[in-house]
Design a protein around this motif. Structure first.
Motif, short mmCIF file in Angstrom:
data_model
loop_
_atom_site.label_atom_id
_atom_site.label_comp_id
_atom_site.label_asym_id
_atom_site.label_seq_id
_atom_site.Cartn_x
_atom_site.Cartn_y
_atom_site.Cartn_z
N ARG A 202 3.51 2.63 5.87
CA ARG A 202 2.74 2.01 6.97
C ARG A 202 2.47 0.53 6.70
NH1 ARG A 202 0.45 7.13 6.71
NH2 ARG A 202 -1.40 6.47 5.54
N LEU A 203 2.56 0.15 5.44
CA LEU A 203 2.48 -1.27 5.09
C LEU A 203 3.85 -1.95 5.16
CD1 LEU A 203 0.12 -0.97 1.99
CD2 LEU A 203 -0.46 -2.05 4.17
N GLY A 204 4.88 -1.15 5.46
CA GLY A 204 6.24 -1.67 5.52
C GLY A 204 6.95 -1.66 4.20
N TRP A 205 6.49 -0.84 3.25
CA TRP A 205 7.01 -0.88 1.89
C TRP A 205 7.56 0.47 1.43
CZ3 TRP A 205 2.02 -3.22 -0.71
CH2 TRP A 205 1.90 -4.57 -0.33
N ALA A 206 8.40 0.40 0.42
CA ALA A 206 8.78 1.55 -0.40
C ALA A 206 8.55 1.15 -1.84
CB ALA A 206 10.24 1.92 -0.18
N HIS A 207 8.26 2.13 -2.69
CA HIS A 207 8.07 1.83 -4.11
C HIS A 207 9.34 1.22 -4.69
CE1 HIS A 207 7.78 2.59 -8.45
NE2 HIS A 207 6.47 2.76 -8.31
N GLY A 208 10.48 1.84 -4.41
CA GLY A 208 11.76 1.30 -4.86
C GLY A 208 12.26 1.83 -6.18
N ASP A 209 11.36 2.37 -6.98
CA ASP A 209 11.76 2.93 -8.28
C ASP A 209 10.88 4.13 -8.61
OD1 ASP A 209 13.39 2.97 -10.56
OD2 ASP A 209 11.96 1.81 -11.73
N LEU A 210 10.52 4.88 -7.59
CA LEU A 210 9.59 5.99 -7.77
C LEU A 210 10.29 7.20 -8.36
CD1 LEU A 210 6.64 6.80 -7.29
CD2 LEU A 210 7.30 7.61 -5.02
N SER A 211 9.70 7.73 -9.40
CA SER A 211 10.24 8.90 -10.08
C SER A 211 9.10 9.58 -10.83
CB SER A 211 11.34 8.50 -11.06
OG SER A 211 10.77 7.96 -12.26
N PRO A 212 9.31 10.76 -11.41
CA PRO A 212 8.26 11.41 -12.19
C PRO A 212 7.80 10.60 -13.40
CG PRO A 212 9.97 12.99 -11.61
CD PRO A 212 10.49 11.64 -11.22
N TYR A 213 8.56 9.56 -13.75
CA TYR A 213 8.18 8.71 -14.89
C TYR A 213 7.24 7.58 -14.47
CZ TYR A 213 11.80 11.18 -17.44
OH TYR A 213 12.54 12.16 -18.04
N ASN A 214 7.08 7.36 -13.16
CA ASN A 214 6.20 6.31 -12.67
C ASN A 214 4.99 6.88 -11.94
OD1 ASN A 214 7.75 4.20 -13.64
ND2 ASN A 214 9.00 4.05 -11.81
N VAL A 215 4.65 8.11 -12.28
CA VAL A 215 3.48 8.78 -11.71
C VAL A 215 2.68 9.38 -12.87
CG1 VAL A 215 2.62 10.58 -10.16
CG2 VAL A 215 4.71 9.32 -9.57
N LEU A 216 1.38 9.10 -12.91
CA LEU A 216 0.50 9.66 -13.93
C LEU A 216 -0.28 10.83 -13.36
CD1 LEU A 216 -0.99 6.39 -15.51
CD2 LEU A 216 1.04 7.68 -16.22
N ALA A 217 -0.47 11.87 -14.17
CA ALA A 217 -1.25 13.03 -13.78
C ALA A 217 -2.62 12.94 -14.46
CB ALA A 217 -0.53 14.32 -14.18
N ASP A 218 -3.59 12.45 -13.72
CA ASP A 218 -4.96 12.30 -14.23
C ASP A 218 -5.75 13.54 -13.82
OD1 ASP A 218 -7.20 11.14 -15.40
OD2 ASP A 218 -7.77 10.10 -13.56
N GLY A 219 -5.56 14.64 -14.56
CA GLY A 219 -6.11 15.91 -14.15
C GLY A 219 -5.36 16.40 -12.93
N ALA A 220 -6.09 16.71 -11.86
CA ALA A 220 -5.47 17.17 -10.62
C ALA A 220 -5.06 16.00 -9.73
CB ALA A 220 -6.42 18.09 -9.86
N ARG A 221 -5.39 14.79 -10.12
CA ARG A 221 -5.11 13.60 -9.31
C ARG A 221 -3.88 12.88 -9.82
NH1 ARG A 221 -7.38 7.69 -9.37
NH2 ARG A 221 -7.56 8.10 -11.61
N LEU A 222 -2.99 12.49 -8.91
CA LEU A 222 -1.83 11.71 -9.28
C LEU A 222 -2.08 10.24 -9.01
CD1 LEU A 222 1.20 13.86 -8.02
CD2 LEU A 222 0.10 13.83 -10.28
N VAL A 223 -1.55 9.38 -9.88
CA VAL A 223 -1.71 7.94 -9.76
C VAL A 223 -0.32 7.30 -9.90
CG1 VAL A 223 -2.78 5.86 -10.69
CG2 VAL A 223 -4.02 8.04 -10.76
N ILE A 224 0.06 6.50 -8.92
CA ILE A 224 1.36 5.84 -8.93
C ILE A 224 1.25 4.51 -9.66
CG2 ILE A 224 3.15 4.79 -7.49
CD1 ILE A 224 2.49 6.84 -5.34
N ILE A 225 2.21 4.25 -10.55
CA ILE A 225 2.20 3.03 -11.35
C ILE A 225 3.53 2.29 -11.21
CG2 ILE A 225 0.52 3.92 -12.99
CD1 ILE A 225 2.88 4.43 -14.93
N ASP A 226 3.63 1.15 -11.88
CA ASP A 226 4.87 0.35 -11.96
C ASP A 226 5.37 -0.05 -10.58
OD1 ASP A 226 4.77 0.51 -14.69
OD2 ASP A 226 6.18 2.19 -14.85
N LEU A 227 4.71 -1.06 -10.00
CA LEU A 227 5.04 -1.49 -8.65
C LEU A 227 5.51 -2.94 -8.54
CD1 LEU A 227 2.10 0.54 -7.58
CD2 LEU A 227 3.98 0.45 -5.96
#
Length: 275
Positions: A202-227
């Protein structure tokens, strides 16, 4: 460990410096309202605690920012430090930066000059600037990303995502790639990522390199990194292709763990939100 002078004044010890917060401009600080845990005191010290992660274009260090003798003003930060182009192992800049322009035409011309020292310096900061800007915008939009505390040259200070272990030692949240969730959490995590990808779209973007290696599992919450390589879906000719690759990467991981997902269906859902 801090040092004390003969007059009782505190001085930085080994692996310490004075907080860089007071020296960065307002535009180099995270968005308001900033979280209550952000330490802004000029009397704070930054202490190096070790390396969290090494990467192709940057290393991430663990940093403590604290006011001596004030337990209420202490926070752990992730210090992401970008390397100059000669010491990076990531050389696909053009794929991601197509359609992206520096806010200063002078800097843009310098970045395109591969031979000059100035051009190398500008390119070294462009990725840090791009990631800081993307994180600030995404944080404001409610996306699950680390809060960007500040940027100073090629150093980006971010919210540390993790928890202390039994003896109080800070432990970074694991990457999604190394997790083995049960069926209910697996489905919830997929919904979280689909929602997050929709925020980017909706911001007009894609991560571009999104994979299970660029997502952190903070308990039950996921956090996307490396942007740093966030892609403009409109201006970048490869935008849709890179978004589809993000969808394939994620769906392959979830499917391998038993969740019935379809990359093309995810792509269609997310891409439609960009228009």
């Amino acid at each position: 460990m801090t040092l004390t002078t003969g007059h009782g004044a505190v001085e930085p010890g080994p692996d310490q410096r004075w907080s860089t917060w007071p020296s960065v401009a307002k535009g180099q600080r995270g968005p308001d309202p900033r979280p209550a845990w952000v330490v802004t005191a000029a009397a704070a010290l930054d202490t190096e605690l070790g390396v969290l992660k090494t990467g192709k274009e940057a290393d991430v260090h663990l940093l403590e920012r604290a006011v001596p003798d004030d337990p209420g003003q202490r926070v752990l930060l992730a210090a992401k430090r970008y390397r100059d182009p000669e010491h990076r192992q990531f050389h696909r800049d053009g794929t991601y930066t197509d359609g992206r322009r520096s806010r200063r035409s002078r800097d843009q011309r310098a970045a395109e000059d591969r031979r000059s020292a100035w051009g190398r310096g500008v390119r070294a900061t462009q990725w840090a600037d791009a990631e800081f800007s993307a994180l600030a915008t995404l944080w404001d939009a409610g996306a699950p990303v680390p809060y960007p505390v500040q940027i100073d040259g090629t150093e980006l200070l971010l919210e540390f995502v993790g928890t202390p272990d039994d003896d109080g030692t800070p432990v970074a949240a694991p990457r999604l790639a190394g997790c083995r969730p049960g069926p209910d959490l697996l489905a919830d995590w997929f919904d979280q990522l689909r929602t997050a990808m929709g925020v980017l779209a909706r911001l007009g973007w894609a991560h571009g390199d999104l994979s299970p290696y660029n997502v952190l599992a903070d308990g039950a919450r996921l956090v996307i990194i490396d942007l740093p390589q966030v892609v403009d879906l409109v201006a970048n000719p490869a935008g849709a292709q890179l978004l589809h690759r993000d969808c394939r990467n994620l769906c392959a991981w979830f499917a391998a763990r038993g969740l019935e997902v379809d990359a093309d269906e995810l792509f269609a859902d997310v891409f439609a939100q960009a228009w």
